[in-house]
Design a protein around this motif. Structure first.
Motif, PDB file in Angstrom:
ATOM      1  N   LEU A   1       0.832  -1.208   0.000  1.00  0.00           N
ATOM      2  CA  LEU A   1       0.000   0.000   0.000  1.00  0.00           C
ATOM      3  C   LEU A   1       0.865   1.256   0.000  1.00  0.00           C
ATOM      4  N   VAL A   2       1.900   1.238   0.855  1.00  0.00           N
ATOM      5  CA  VAL A   2       2.777   2.412   0.988  1.00  0.00           C
ATOM      6  C   VAL A   2       3.584   2.631  -0.295  1.00  0.00           C
ATOM      7  N   VAL A   3       4.099   1.539  -0.871  1.00  0.00           N
ATOM      8  CA  VAL A   3       4.901   1.646  -2.100  1.00  0.00           C
ATOM      9  C   VAL A   3       4.050   2.195  -3.239  1.00  0.00           C
ATOM     10  N   ASN A   4       2.789   1.718  -3.330  1.00  0.00           N
ATOM     11  CA  ASN A   4       1.888   2.208  -4.386  1.00  0.00           C
ATOM     12  C   ASN A   4       1.587   3.693  -4.243  1.00  0.00           C
ATOM     13  N   ALA A   5       1.662   4.197  -3.008  1.00  0.00           N
ATOM     14  CA  ALA A   5       1.414   5.629  -2.777  1.00  0.00           C
ATOM     15  C   ALA A   5       2.700   6.448  -2.868  1.00  0.00           C
ATOM     16  N   ALA A   6       3.799   5.787  -3.255  1.00  0.00           N
ATOM     17  CA  ALA A   6       5.118   6.450  -3.421  1.00  0.00           C
ATOM     18  C   ALA A   6       5.606   7.086  -2.123  1.00  0.00           C
ATOM     19  N   LYS A   7       5.452   6.355  -1.021  1.00  0.00           N
ATOM     20  CA  LYS A   7       5.978   6.815   0.279  1.00  0.00           C
ATOM     21  C   LYS A   7       7.069   5.868   0.755  1.00  0.00           C
ATOM     22  N   ASP A   8       7.693   6.203   1.886  1.00  0.00           N
ATOM     23  CA  ASP A   8       8.763   5.376   2.453  1.00  0.00           C
ATOM     24  C   ASP A   8       8.144   4.208   3.217  1.00  0.00           C
ATOM     25  N   SER A   9       8.206   2.995   2.638  1.00  0.00           N
ATOM     26  CA  SER A   9       7.527   1.842   3.246  1.00  0.00           C
ATOM     27  C   SER A   9       8.170   1.416   4.565  1.00  0.00           C
TER      28      SER A   9
ATOM     29  N   ASN B   1      -6.837   1.075  16.468  1.00  0.00           N
ATOM     30  CA  ASN B   1      -7.422   1.241  15.131  1.00  0.00           C
ATOM     31  C   ASN B   1      -6.505   1.992  14.168  1.00  0.00           C
ATOM     32  N   THR B   2      -5.231   2.060  14.523  1.00  0.00           N
ATOM     33  CA  THR B   2      -4.282   2.834  13.708  1.00  0.00           C
ATOM     34  C   THR B   2      -4.024   2.165  12.356  1.00  0.00           C
ATOM     35  N   GLY B   3      -4.156   2.963  11.309  1.00  0.00           N
ATOM     36  CA  GLY B   3      -3.872   2.475   9.950  1.00  0.00           C
ATOM     37  C   GLY B   3      -3.093   3.532   9.186  1.00  0.00           C
ATOM     38  N   LEU B   4      -2.891   3.301   7.921  1.00  0.00           N
ATOM     39  CA  LEU B   4      -2.079   4.205   7.093  1.00  0.00           C
ATOM     40  C   LEU B   4      -2.923   5.327   6.499  1.00  0.00           C
ATOM     41  N   ASP B   5      -2.352   6.522   6.487  1.00  0.00           N
ATOM     42  CA  ASP B   5      -2.935   7.650   5.753  1.00  0.00           C
ATOM     43  C   ASP B   5      -1.999   7.897   4.568  1.00  0.00           C
TER      44      ASP B   5
END
Length: 378
Positions: free
Chosen positions: A292-300, A324-328
């Motif tokens: 998910l993080v890689v697809n959003a071009a962030k630091d995984s 309930n913490t998830g990725l933004d």
């Protein structure tokens, strides 16, 4: 736009609610008909609640544009309403020229009798998947009945279910005669032809059968409408799953990260080789948030580390609010995804984990393979 289509999807699924024999609610997506019409913006899309829209028009201008009255009967046919012709291969030897005229007259009368039987049954709207010729059209116009030809067969099957009628394939009965059963007629509150975009649509309001709803999608061109159709279908499936299972979980990698932390902790309590399998399973779960993080071009690496740390705190009892913490993925941070409204049906999550595990077990059970040599292929 996202809020508009989200509400549209929820309203559409709720409008086809049924209760099965166990008392559990069911939301059949087959009862939701999606119709695409060119023109206007996507925000002009609308839901015909408790109704049905058909991509069909009146067969003749002399027919009424609408029929109402609260108890409108609809006949749905899968047969030709054209002048009856003798079947191929039939030869008739006629000696008297006057008999030819009688044969033609009888051909017309056969069709007239069929139409009279349909009209006598109380039909105010006649929809057929095949053709209607000018001779038959005349009888419908005189009776003040709306008739539409070349309708889509699947659409008529849905309409039959929605209005409590049946799609009639033939008028032949057990005695070898022709008759039209009133039970085959569907019932609704009203039918009207409405101009939408470049063409006309037939709206059937207040279906009295199992109920149905239609979403009329508007868009600039065919590609946009197809894309909207696919996205909306996915949304409808998610809403159906959610309403039927009635349980949800926070999305954005929250479940996978939490499970990973929990399993790593649990693995250390085992003193057998199973510990290795559970640790590997915990690592494998992190593929989802990493992707998910890689697809959003962030630091995984950094974001997944923060996510794991948050869930570790929540599970150790330091800060229960972090569970309930998830990725933004817009801002590249972590957040409470339950509050942010990023959720998934629990059923989908459980099934995907179960299927992935079963697939892995099946592959691991393969302990040998037989290779067919090249010369044996022939």
């Amino acid at each position: 736009e996202s809020d508009f289509f989200a509400k549209l999807a929820v309203q559409a699924v709720k409008s086809v609610k049924r209760t099965n024999a166990d008392g559990k609610p069911k939301y059949p997506l087959s009862a939701i008909h999606i119709l695409k019409a060119h023109g206007q913006s996507s925000m002009e899309s609308h839901l015909v609640d408790g109704g049905f829209a058909l991509n069909a028009t009146r067969a003749a201008q002399g027919m009424p544009t609408s029929v109402s009255g609260g108890n409108v009967k609809i006949a749905m046919l899968d047969m030709n309403l054209q002048r009856h012709r003798m079947a191929m291969g039939i030869q008739i030897t006629v000696k008297d020229p006057a008999e030819i005229e009688n044969i033609r007259k009888r051909e017309l009368d056969i069709t007239k009798e069929r139409i009279t039987k349909i009209l006598d049954a109380g039909a105010k709207v006649v929809l057929t998947t095949k053709g209607v010729d000018d001779v038959c059209m005349k009888y419908f116009v005189e009776a003040g009945v709306i008739c539409a030809r070349r309708c889509n067969k699947d659409d008529l099957k849905r309409l039959a279910k929605a209005t409590g009628g049946k799609l009639v394939l033939t008028m032949a009965d057990m005695e070898g005669e022709e008759s039209f059963d009133q039970d085959c007629l569907g019932t609704c509150e009203g039918v009207e032809e409405v101009r939408v975009g470049d063409g006309e649509l037939m709206y059937v309001h207040g279906c009295k059968g199992h109920g149905a709803s239609t979403i009329v999608l508007r868009g600039a061109n065919e590609y946009m409408l197809d894309e909207m159709d696919r996205a909306l279908h996915d949304s409808l499936c998610v809403v159906k799953r959610m309403l039927e299972s009635n349980t949800l979980v926070p999305g954005g990698g929250a479940v996978e990260a939490s499970l990973s932390v929990y399993l790593e902790k649990y693995a250390t309590t085992l003193d057998t080789r199973e510990q290795l399998a559970i640790q590997e399973y915990a690592d494998a779960l992190l593929v989802i948030p990493k992707t998910l993080v890689v697809n959003a071009a962030k630091d995984s690496s950094e974001l997944v580390a923060k996510l794991r740390a948050a869930h570790a705190k929540a599970q150790s009892g330091e800060d229960d609010s972090l569970k309930n913490t998830g990725l933004d993925l817009v801002d590249g941070t972590i957040r409470d995804n339950l509050l942010a409204g990023v959720v998934e049906p629990a059923m989908s999550k459980i099934k995907s984990l179960r299927f992935a595990t079963e697939a892995a077990v099946t592959i691991l059970r393969i302990d040998d393979r037989i290779v067919v040599s090249a010369d044996q292929h022939h």
